[in-house]
Design a protein around this motif. Structure first.
Motif, PDB file in Angstrom:
ATOM      1  N   GLU B 332       0.811  -1.203   0.000  1.00  0.00           N
ATOM      2  CA  GLU B 332       0.000   0.000   0.000  1.00  0.00           C
ATOM      3  C   GLU B 332       0.855   1.269   0.000  1.00  0.00           C
ATOM      4  O   GLU B 332       0.638   2.201  -0.776  1.00  0.00           O
ATOM      5  CB  GLU B 332      -0.841  -0.006   1.277  1.00  0.00           C
ATOM      6  N   SER B 333       1.854   1.288   0.871  1.00  0.00           N
ATOM      7  CA  SER B 333       2.640   2.509   0.972  1.00  0.00           C
ATOM      8  C   SER B 333       3.610   2.620  -0.212  1.00  0.00           C
ATOM      9  O   SER B 333       3.882   3.718  -0.690  1.00  0.00           O
ATOM     10  CB  SER B 333       3.356   2.579   2.327  1.00  0.00           C
ATOM     11  N   ARG B 334       4.108   1.493  -0.714  1.00  0.00           N
ATOM     12  CA  ARG B 334       4.951   1.548  -1.924  1.00  0.00           C
ATOM     13  C   ARG B 334       4.123   2.096  -3.085  1.00  0.00           C
ATOM     14  O   ARG B 334       4.588   2.899  -3.882  1.00  0.00           O
ATOM     15  CB  ARG B 334       5.492   0.154  -2.280  1.00  0.00           C
ATOM     16  N   ARG B 335       2.877   1.635  -3.155  1.00  0.00           N
ATOM     17  CA  ARG B 335       2.003   2.046  -4.244  1.00  0.00           C
ATOM     18  C   ARG B 335       1.719   3.559  -4.187  1.00  0.00           C
ATOM     19  O   ARG B 335       1.698   4.228  -5.211  1.00  0.00           O
ATOM     20  CB  ARG B 335       0.709   1.229  -4.166  1.00  0.00           C
ATOM     21  N   SER B 336       1.526   4.127  -3.013  1.00  0.00           N
ATOM     22  CA  SER B 336       1.262   5.566  -2.996  1.00  0.00           C
ATOM     23  C   SER B 336       2.510   6.345  -3.384  1.00  0.00           C
ATOM     24  O   SER B 336       2.419   7.381  -4.054  1.00  0.00           O
ATOM     25  CB  SER B 336       0.655   6.043  -1.661  1.00  0.00           C
ATOM     26  N   ASP B 374     -11.763  -7.385 -23.186  1.00  0.00           N
ATOM     27  CA  ASP B 374     -12.043  -6.164 -23.944  1.00  0.00           C
ATOM     28  C   ASP B 374     -10.901  -5.163 -23.811  1.00  0.00           C
ATOM     29  O   ASP B 374     -10.751  -4.277 -24.633  1.00  0.00           O
ATOM     30  CB  ASP B 374     -13.341  -5.519 -23.427  1.00  0.00           C
ATOM     31  N   ARG B 375     -10.131  -5.287 -22.744  1.00  0.00           N
ATOM     32  CA  ARG B 375      -8.998  -4.370 -22.546  1.00  0.00           C
ATOM     33  C   ARG B 375      -7.678  -4.993 -22.921  1.00  0.00           C
ATOM     34  O   ARG B 375      -6.621  -4.488 -22.561  1.00  0.00           O
ATOM     35  CB  ARG B 375      -8.884  -4.021 -21.059  1.00  0.00           C
ATOM     36  N   GLN B 376      -7.716  -6.171 -23.579  1.00  0.00           N
ATOM     37  CA  GLN B 376      -6.489  -6.890 -23.931  1.00  0.00           C
ATOM     38  C   GLN B 376      -5.742  -7.367 -22.693  1.00  0.00           C
ATOM     39  O   GLN B 376      -4.538  -7.554 -22.722  1.00  0.00           O
ATOM     40  CB  GLN B 376      -5.525  -6.014 -24.751  1.00  0.00           C
ATOM     41  N   ALA B 377      -6.475  -7.525 -21.573  1.00  0.00           N
ATOM     42  CA  ALA B 377      -5.829  -8.041 -20.359  1.00  0.00           C
ATOM     43  C   ALA B 377      -6.181  -9.516 -20.212  1.00  0.00           C
ATOM     44  O   ALA B 377      -7.163  -9.991 -20.787  1.00  0.00           O
ATOM     45  CB  ALA B 377      -6.300  -7.249 -19.143  1.00  0.00           C
ATOM     46  N   GLU B 378      -5.351 -10.242 -19.455  1.00  0.00           N
ATOM     47  CA  GLU B 378      -5.562 -11.685 -19.304  1.00  0.00           C
ATOM     48  C   GLU B 378      -6.401 -12.014 -18.083  1.00  0.00           C
ATOM     49  O   GLU B 378      -6.684 -13.168 -17.832  1.00  0.00           O
ATOM     50  CB  GLU B 378      -4.215 -12.388 -19.115  1.00  0.00           C
ATOM     51  N   GLY B 379      -6.736 -10.978 -17.299  1.00  0.00           N
ATOM     52  CA  GLY B 379      -7.476 -11.212 -16.071  1.00  0.00           C
ATOM     53  C   GLY B 379      -7.033 -10.192 -15.052  1.00  0.00           C
ATOM     54  O   GLY B 379      -6.641  -9.083 -15.418  1.00  0.00           O
ATOM     55  N   LEU B 380      -7.083 -10.601 -13.796  1.00  0.00           N
ATOM     56  CA  LEU B 380      -6.723  -9.667 -12.735  1.00  0.00           C
ATOM     57  C   LEU B 380      -5.516 -10.152 -11.946  1.00  0.00           C
ATOM     58  O   LEU B 380      -5.245 -11.347 -11.893  1.00  0.00           O
ATOM     59  CB  LEU B 380      -7.909  -9.506 -11.764  1.00  0.00           C
ATOM     60  N   MET B 381      -4.829  -9.184 -11.323  1.00  0.00           N
ATOM     61  CA  MET B 381      -3.800  -9.476 -10.328  1.00  0.00           C
ATOM     62  C   MET B 381      -4.366  -9.022  -8.991  1.00  0.00           C
ATOM     63  O   MET B 381      -4.895  -7.915  -8.888  1.00  0.00           O
ATOM     64  CB  MET B 381      -2.549  -8.637 -10.600  1.00  0.00           C
ATOM     65  N   LEU B 382      -4.247  -9.895  -7.999  1.00  0.00           N
ATOM     66  CA  LEU B 382      -4.721  -9.525  -6.667  1.00  0.00           C
ATOM     67  C   LEU B 382      -3.506  -9.432  -5.748  1.00  0.00           C
ATOM     68  O   LEU B 382      -2.721 -10.378  -5.665  1.00  0.00           O
ATOM     69  CB  LEU B 382      -5.688 -10.584  -6.148  1.00  0.00           C
ATOM     70  N   LYS B 383      -3.335  -8.271  -5.095  1.00  0.00           N
ATOM     71  CA  LYS B 383      -2.185  -8.097  -4.213  1.00  0.00           C
ATOM     72  C   LYS B 383      -2.673  -7.691  -2.822  1.00  0.00           C
ATOM     73  O   LYS B 383      -3.484  -6.779  -2.699  1.00  0.00           O
ATOM     74  CB  LYS B 383      -1.246  -7.031  -4.761  1.00  0.00           C
ATOM     75  N   ARG B 384      -2.155  -8.358  -1.818  1.00  0.00           N
ATOM     76  CA  ARG B 384      -2.523  -8.030  -0.444  1.00  0.00           C
ATOM     77  C   ARG B 384      -1.927  -6.660  -0.105  1.00  0.00           C
ATOM     78  O   ARG B 384      -0.749  -6.415  -0.353  1.00  0.00           O
ATOM     79  CB  ARG B 384      -1.975  -9.102   0.500  1.00  0.00           C
ATOM     80  N   ARG B 385      -2.766  -5.802   0.420  1.00  0.00           N
ATOM     81  CA  ARG B 385      -2.326  -4.423   0.635  1.00  0.00           C
ATOM     82  C   ARG B 385      -1.137  -4.319   1.584  1.00  0.00           C
ATOM     83  O   ARG B 385      -0.319  -3.424   1.465  1.00  0.00           O
ATOM     84  CB  ARG B 385      -3.488  -3.575   1.174  1.00  0.00           C
ATOM     85  N   GLY B 386      -1.048  -5.257   2.507  1.00  0.00           N
ATOM     86  CA  GLY B 386       0.042  -5.167   3.481  1.00  0.00           C
ATOM     87  C   GLY B 386       1.284  -5.952   3.090  1.00  0.00           C
ATOM     88  O   GLY B 386       2.206  -6.096   3.893  1.00  0.00           O
ATOM     89  N   SER B 387       1.334  -6.497   1.833  1.00  0.00           N
ATOM     90  CA  SER B 387       2.387  -7.463   1.522  1.00  0.00           C
ATOM     91  C   SER B 387       3.724  -6.824   1.159  1.00  0.00           C
ATOM     92  O   SER B 387       3.763  -5.760   0.541  1.00  0.00           O
ATOM     93  CB  SER B 387       1.935  -8.353   0.362  1.00  0.00           C
ATOM     94  N   PRO B 388       4.825  -7.459   1.553  1.00  0.00           N
ATOM     95  CA  PRO B 388       6.142  -7.008   1.090  1.00  0.00           C
ATOM     96  C   PRO B 388       6.342  -7.444  -0.360  1.00  0.00           C
ATOM     97  O   PRO B 388       5.530  -8.190  -0.911  1.00  0.00           O
ATOM     98  CB  PRO B 388       7.101  -7.761   1.997  1.00  0.00           C
ATOM     99  N   TYR B 389       7.421  -6.971  -0.973  1.00  0.00           N
ATOM    100  CA  TYR B 389       7.777  -7.419  -2.320  1.00  0.00           C
ATOM    101  C   TYR B 389       8.671  -8.648  -2.131  1.00  0.00           C
ATOM    102  O   TYR B 389       9.849  -8.535  -1.827  1.00  0.00           O
ATOM    103  CB  TYR B 389       8.524  -6.299  -3.052  1.00  0.00           C
ATOM    104  N   HIS B 390       8.061  -9.826  -2.313  1.00  0.00           N
ATOM    105  CA  HIS B 390       8.769 -11.077  -2.008  1.00  0.00           C
ATOM    106  C   HIS B 390       9.842 -11.401  -3.040  1.00  0.00           C
ATOM    107  O   HIS B 390       9.822 -10.879  -4.147  1.00  0.00           O
ATOM    108  CB  HIS B 390       7.789 -12.251  -2.002  1.00  0.00           C
ATOM    109  N   VAL B 391      10.713 -12.318  -2.642  1.00  0.00           N
ATOM    110  CA  VAL B 391      11.683 -12.868  -3.594  1.00  0.00           C
ATOM    111  C   VAL B 391      11.073 -14.109  -4.211  1.00  0.00           C
ATOM    112  O   VAL B 391      10.765 -15.062  -3.506  1.00  0.00           O
ATOM    113  CB  VAL B 391      12.997 -13.229  -2.875  1.00  0.00           C
TER     114      VAL B 391
END
Lengths: 354, 531
Positions: B332-336, B374-391
Motif C-alpha cells: 500500500e505505501s509503496r504504491r502511494s 475487452d482491454r487486452q488483459a488476461e485477467g486480474l492481479m490480486l495483491k494483499r495491501r500489506g504485503s512485502p515485495y517477495h523474492v
C-alpha cells in the motif's frame, strides 16, 4: 525364403517340414523344439516339447505338470523325423538354447534369444558353425553396447547401500524369469535381507533345483504384518510398480534393470529412481561378433531392429533377410516398445506362489 | 568435468526437489571456485553460444564410430537427441580425464569458437576419447549450445545459500545481472558482507501464483488491491548513479531495445527501481502481444517499427526509492509512493500507473474481471495491501486470477513423434475443426496436457490408424476428440483456418464425443475480439 530352406515361417511358427516339427511355435503344435521358457518362445498346449536338460525345470514351471517334455543335454544330437537336432547354450537364461538342425549336409541354427557375456545363472553362449543362422535383433542398433555386468552389479549394490543409509527399501524391477535370478546372483547379501515377489520366488526354486547358486531370498508375501522394510532389497516384476502390493514397503527407491535403460528418455519415462543397463539380450558388437563366429553365409533376422541389421549385413556382403514373425506388420517400425514387451512384461500366469 | 557430469546425472535422475538441492549442495561443497562459477552459470540456464553446430557433431561422430549416415539416422530415431546419440555411438574411451570443468570450458570449449573446422574436428575427437557417455553427453550439449537440466534458479540459489551460509535472497540478488563466471565472482557470491550490490542489478522479481479456488477464500476484499493482468513483458527499470537499466524477468538487460524507456530513466530520481510491464501501446490503448513480438528479436529498430509499435511501462510497484530498498514496506505505501512518482514524472505516453480495478465485493470484482479481454488483459492481479515485495514465487500475497481460457472440442488429425523424453512416441498432435464446407481444417498444434498413460493410448491409436505420411508427420483417421484450451485468438492470413490461437494445450480427452460433435470454425470465429 526358398522352398529348399530347412525352416519356413508359417502361421504357427517356424516349421521344419523335413522333420515335421516347429521351433518356438506361437500356437499349439504337435511337436515343439523350444529354445527357452519365456512366454513368447514357449507356448502352452503343444503335444510334445523338446528342450535342454538345463531348462527342463523352468519350462515345467511355465508349461504345467501335464506337459510332455523331452530333455536333452547340450551338444547331444537326437533324430527328429530324420533331422539331426541338437541344442547348444544361448546364454540368455537358464536352459536357453540355440537349436542346430542338420539335414542332408545343410546346417541351420536358430539362436532364439541370446547374449554373449557369460553370467553365473546359465551356461555361456557357444558359437555354432552353420550355413544359415536365425538371429534375434532386439538391440540391433550401434547405440546399444553393454557395460560390463560387474560394473552394473557394483552400481546396484551401491544404490542399495545408499537406500539403506537413507532408511529406504530398494525395489528392483526385472523380468521374473532370468533377469531376476541374474540380478540376485550379483547382489551383495551382506548389505541386507533380500525379498522377492511370488512370481520371482517360484522361479528361484526351479533355478536352485537345477543347481544354480543364488543368495538366500524370502518370499515377501510371507513376511509378518507391520514389518519394517527399510534397508531390504525386494526383487519384483515391473508390473509391481505402483501397485498396493508395492506400497506396503513404505519409503522405497525404485529401479529398473533393462537394456532399454541405455536411453535417457526411456529412463525418464519409466518414472523409476534409477535405471540400470542390464540385458539378457545381445548388444550390437555382440550380435555382429556372434554372426561372424557362425561362419554362416545366410543370416535371417527376426524380432527387433531386423531391417537395420539386415541392411548392415548386406552392406558387408552377407546374404541377409528379415524373417517374418507374428509381430511383423502390426507396427510400421520396430522399436523400444516391442522389445520391452519381451524383456519387461511380467508373466501373465502364476503371479503368486501356488 | 567428471564431478559436473555426475551432478548432471544426479539431477536428471530425480524429480524430487529435496534430492536435487542435496546433490547441488554436495557438488558446491567440494567444487573449486573456478569450476563452481561455471557450474552456476550453466545450471541457471546461461550458456555459451553454439560453438559447433550439431550437424557437424553428427558427421564427425558417425565417422569416428564407423557408422554410415543411414545407421546414424536409425539410431537417432531411437534416441531422439543428437548429443545423446553421439555420446552412445562413439567408441569406448581409451583414457579417462580428471581435468576440471573450468579447464574444459576455458581452455577447450571457448577457444574452439575462433578455430577453423579442421582444428575443431581434431579437438572434438580428442575430447571424446577421454570421456565416458555422460561426460560426452554434457560436453556435446555445451558445445552445441543446448545444455539444459531440470533445476530452477531457485534450487541453485538454495544450495548456494546452504553451502555459503549467505541468505538465499542475497545470493539470488547477486546472481542477477551481468557477471562473468570467474573464481572471483563465485567468491563474491558467497561473501557474507552484503553491501556489494552492483548498481546495475535488478531485484529478484516477486511472482504470483494462480488463484485456483474462489476469491472469497482470500478473506475480506478490503485487504486486497486488484489490477489488470497485462500480456506484455515484465520488467524492472533502474535509475542509479545517473545510469538507466531495463531488465526483463528473464534477466535479460534490454535497455537498448526500448529507447522510449531508456530515455525515461533520466526523468526518474536518483536511486529508483520500478517494477512494471513493457506493453505495446498506441493512442491510449494496448496493442496485441503479437505486435510486440515484431520488436523482440530485431537487431536494429527502424523508425517505422518504433512509430508503429511504441511501448510504455505500466508501473506496478516501487521497490527502491531514494537509493533505499523498500521491498519490506507494505505494498500500500509503496504504491502511494509510486503514484506520486508517476504523477511528478508526468510522461503519460511513456510511464503509466497500473490502473486499479475497484469493487466493493468479490462478486463485483468477478464481474469486472469479465471485462478483461475487452482491454487486452488476461485477467486480474490480486495483491494483499500489506504485503512485502517477495523474492520469487511465494504463496499467499500475490495471486494472478486469469479469465477462463477459450475452449473448443477438436479432432486429432495428424501426429508426429516427440523429442527427448518422448522420442519414439507420437506426442505432437495437430487438431482440426469443421469448416464451412464440412471439411476438417487444422486449428492448433499441441503437445502437452495428457498423462503418460493417455499418451501411450494415443500413440497406439496413431500407429494403427495412419493414413498418410508427410515427412515425420502422420495423418490419422479423424476419430479422437479432445478439448483444447487457449489464451487468445486472432485473425491470421498465415493459417489455413484464418485464425491463430495463443498457448493451445490439451485440457482433456473427450472419450464421450464423436468427431461429428467437434466444434466448427464458425463457432470459433465468433470468439474473435469484436465479433
Amino acid at each position: 525364403m526358398n522352398a529348399s530352406d530347412l525352416l519356413q515361417p508359417t502361421e504357427h511358427g517356424l516349421y521344419c517340414e523335413e522333420g515335421d516339427f516347429h521351433v518356438d511355435p506361437w500356437r499349439p503344435v504337435p511337436r515343439a523344439v523350444v529354445t527357452h521358457a519365456h512366454a513368447d518362445h514357449a507356448c502352452w498346449g503343444c503335444g510334445r516339447y523338446l528342450t535342454s536338460a538345463e531348462g527342463e525345470r523352468v519350462l515345467r514351471v511355465r508349461m504345467g505338470r501335464e506337459a510332455v517334455i523331452d530333455a536333452v543335454a547340450y551338444g547331444e544330437a537326437v533324430d527328429v523325423g530324420g533331422v539331426r537336432v541338437s541344442l547348444h547354450p544361448a546364454g540368455h537364461i537358464l536352459g536357453s538354447s540355440q537349436v542346430r538342425l542338420e539335414h542332408r549336409g545343410r546346417v541351420w541354427v536358430v539362436s532364439g534369444d541370446y547374449k554373449v557375456e557369460p553370467d553365473a545363472t546359465c551356461s555361456p553362449f557357444e558359437p555354432v558353425r552353420c550355413h544359415a543362422f536365425v538371429t534375434e535383433s532386439t538391440f540391433g542398433l550401434p547405440i546399444y553396447r553393454w557395460p560390463s555386468q560387474q560394473a552394473v552389479f557394483d552400481e546396484i549394490n551401491a544404490w542399495w547401500r545408499s537406500n539403506r543409509e537413507a532408511g529406504k527399501a530398494s525395489l528392483l524391477l526385472a523380468y521374473a524369469l532370468g533377469k531376476s535370478q541374474r540380478l540376485l546372483s550379483g547382489l551383495d547379501p551382506s548389505i541386507g535381507p533380500i525379498y522377492t515377489h511370488g512370481a520371482v520366488e517360484k522361479l528361484n526354486r526351479a533355478y536352485r533345483e537345477t543347481g544354480i547358486d543364488l543368495p538366500p531370498t524370502s518370499y515377501a508375501g510371507a513376511a509378518e504384518k507391520g514389518k519394517s522394510w527399510a534397508g531390504s532389497m525386494i526383487v519384483a516384476p515391473p508390473s509391481a510398480q505402483g501397485t498396493p502390493w508395492a506400497r506396503k514397503f513404505g519409503p522405497v527407491s525404485y529401479a529398473l534393470a533393462s537394456g532399454w535403460m541405455t536411453i535417457r528418455g526411456t529412463r525418464r519415462r519409466k518414472a523409476v529412481d534409477r535405471g540400470f543397463v542390464l540385458s539378457d539380450h545381445v548388444d550390437w558388437p555382440g550380435l555382429l561378433g556372434a554372426i561372424e563366429a557362425t561362419g554362416a553365409e545366410r543370416v535371417l533376422v527376426t524380432h527387433g531392429y531386423s531391417a537395420v541389421v539386415v541392411k548392415w549385413l548386406r552392406e558387408k556382403g552377407l546374404d541377409a533377410d528379415v524373417i517374418l514373425t507374428r509381430y511383423e506388420g502390426e507396427r510400421d517400425d520396430k522399436g523400444a516398445e516391442e522389445g520391452e514387451a519381451d524383456e519387461e512384461t511380467p508373466p501373465a500366469e502364476g503371479e503368486e506362489l501356488s | 568435468m567428471k564431478a559436473f557430469a555426475e551432478l548432471y546425472t544426479a539431477l536428471d535422475e530425480t524429480t524430487k526437489t529435496g534430492e536435487k538441492v542435496e546433490a547441488l549442495t554436495r557438488y558446491f561443497a567440494q567444487a573449486r571456485p573456478a569450476d563452481a562459477a561455471w557450474a552456476v552459470y550453466f545450471l541457471i540456464g546461461r550458456k555459451p553460444k553454439q560453438v559447433v553446430p550439431s550437424k557437424k557433431l553428427r558427421a564427425w561422430a558417425a565417422e569416428a564410430a564407423g557408422v554410415p549416415d543411414w545407421l546414424f539416422d536409425e539410431s537417432y530415431d531411437a534416441v531422439g537427441d543428437v548429443a545423446e546419440t553421439v555420446a552412445l555411438l562413439l567408441p569406448t574411451p581409451d583414457r579417462s580425464s580428471d581435468l576440471p570443468l573450468s579447464h574444459w570450458v576455458e581452455d577447450r570449449l571457448l577457444p574452439l569458437r575462433d578455430a577453423d573446422e579442421a582444428a575443431q574436428h581434431a579437438a572434438m575427437i580428442d575430447a571424446w576419447r577421454s570421456m565416458d557417455r555422460t561426460q560426452r553427453f554434457v560436453w556435446n550439449k555445451l558445445i552445441s549450445g543446448g545444455f539444459r537440466v531440470g533445476v530452477s534458479q531457485q534450487l541453485v540459489t538454495r544450495a548456494l545459500a546452504r553451502v555459503s551460509g549467505v541468505e538465499a535472497a542475497i545470493v539470488a540478488h547477486r546472481l542477477m545481472g551481468d557477471w562473468e563466471p570467474t573464481p572471483a565472482f563465485y567468491d563474491r557470491l558467497r561473501m557474507t558482507d552484503a553491501r556489494d550490490a552492483d548498481h546495475s542489478r535488478p531485484y529478484p522479481f516477486c511472482l504470483a501464483h494462480a488463484l485456483e479456488g474462489p476469491p472469497e477464500s482470500l478473506g475480506a476484499i478490503e485487504d486486497w488491491q486488484a489490477e489488470w493482468k497485462w500480456d506484455g513483458i515484465r520488467a524492472q527499470l533502474i535509475r542509479r548513479r545517473g545510469d538507466t537499466f531495463l531488465w526483463t524477468r528473464g534477466e535479460e538487460l534490454v535497455t537498448d531495445r526500448y529507447p522510449e524507456l531508456a530515455t525515461l530513466g533520466a526523468f526518474l530520481p536518483e536511486g529508483t527501481v520500478l517494477d512494471g510491464e513493457i506493453l505495446p501501446w498506441l493512442d491510449g490503448s494496448p496493442l496485441p502481444f503479437a505486435q510486440l513480438q515484431r520488436r523482440i528479436g530485431r537487431k536494429t529498430l527502424g523508425k517505422t517499427i518504433l512509430a508503429e509499435v511504441p511501448v510504455v511501462l505500466i508501473a506496478y510497484d516501487l521497490i527502491e526509492s531514494g537509493g533505499k530498498d523498500i521491498r519490506a514496506e507494505p505494498f500500500e505505501s509503496r504504491r502511494s509512493g509510486l503514484a506520486r512518482l508517476v504523477e511528478s514524472v508526468n510522461l503519460p505516453d511513456r510511464l503509466i500507473l497500473s490502473p486499479t480495478v475497484e469493487a466493493t465485493s468479490w462478486e463485483g470484482l468477478t464481474e469486472a474481471r469479465e471485462g478483461s479481454r475487452d482491454r487486452q488483459a488476461e485477467g486480474l492481479m490480486l495483491k494483499r495491501r500489506g504485503s512485502p515485495y517477495h523474492v520469487g514465487r511465494k504463496r499467499g500475497d500475490w495471486w494472478k486470477w486469469k479469465v477462463n481460457p477459450f475452449t473448443v472440442d477438436a479432432v486429432l488429425t495428424a501426429a508426429q513423434r516427440g523429442s527427448g523424453k518422448r522420442a519414439s512416441l507420437y506426442t505432437d498432435y495437430t487438431f482440426s475443426v469443421w469448416d464451412d464446407a464440412g471439411k476438417l481444417v487444422p486449428i492448433a498444434k499441441a503437445y502437452s496436457g495428457l498423462t503418460d498413460k493417455e499418451i501411450a493410448r494415443v500413440d497406439a491409436f496413431v500407429r494403427r490408424h495412419m493414413v498418410e505420411k508427410f515427412g515425420p508427420v502422420r495423418t490419422v483417421k479423424p476419430e479422437l476428440v479432445f478439448e483444447l484450451a487457449f489464451e487468445g485468438i486472432q485473425r491470421s492470413t498465415r493459417h489455413k483456418s484464418g485464425i491463430a490461437v495463443r498457448f493451445p494445450r490439451i485440457l482433456r480427452w473427450r472419450d464421450d464425443k464423436k468427431p461429428e460433435e467437434a466444434d466448427t470454425l464458425e463457432g470459433i470465429r465468433a470468439m474473435l475480439p469484436g465479433e
